[in-house]
Motif scaffolding. Structure first.
Motif: not given
Length: 122
Positions: A1-27
């Motif tokens: 397993m490529n740990r960096l690719v895995f970590t980067g993918a999780l960070l990307g997933l979190a970034g999209v989710a956090i961005g959407a959360f901020g735009a909608h739930a925190l509005e």
């Protein structure tokens, strides 16, 4: 397993989710400054998550793979420190957390410098 690719993918997933959360739930729940911190955090979070993936994929192809891997981990650390501190500041209005933000920026600078160094033949 490529740990960096895995970590980067999780960070990307979190970034999209956090961005959407901020735009909608925190509005409407935070002031101008909190929204600005949140937007800055997301703006830097997502491209650096992708950079972690790139560093992980590039490590096998570059003359100095160890430097590329170190670059990826510094880039990931930068996401946690820089964006993480801004997210927390936006949610808690605790301005002292801003002291952590430059540490994340410094980690990003180190990561980008290491990635550049990884491309140079010994």
């Amino acid at each position: 397993m490529n740990r960096l690719v895995f970590t980067g993918a999780l960070l990307g997933l979190a970034g999209v989710a956090i961005g959407a959360f901020g735009a909608h739930a925190l509005e409407g729940t935070m002031g101008f400054q909190g929204r600005a911190w949140w937007e800055t955090a997301v703006t830097y979070h997502l491209p650096h998550a992708l950079a972690v993936v790139v560093a992980g994929l590039a490590a096998a192809q570059l003359p100095r793979p160890g430097m590329a891997r170190a670059a990826g981990w510094f880039l990931a650390l930068g996401v946690v420190l820089f964006s993480g501190s801004l997210y927390l500041m936006a949610l808690t209005d605790q301005g002292w957390l801003g002291a952590v933000t430059p540490l994340g920026g410094s980690a990003w600078l180190a990561g980008w410098a290491l990635l550049a160094g990884a491309t140079v033949r010994p």
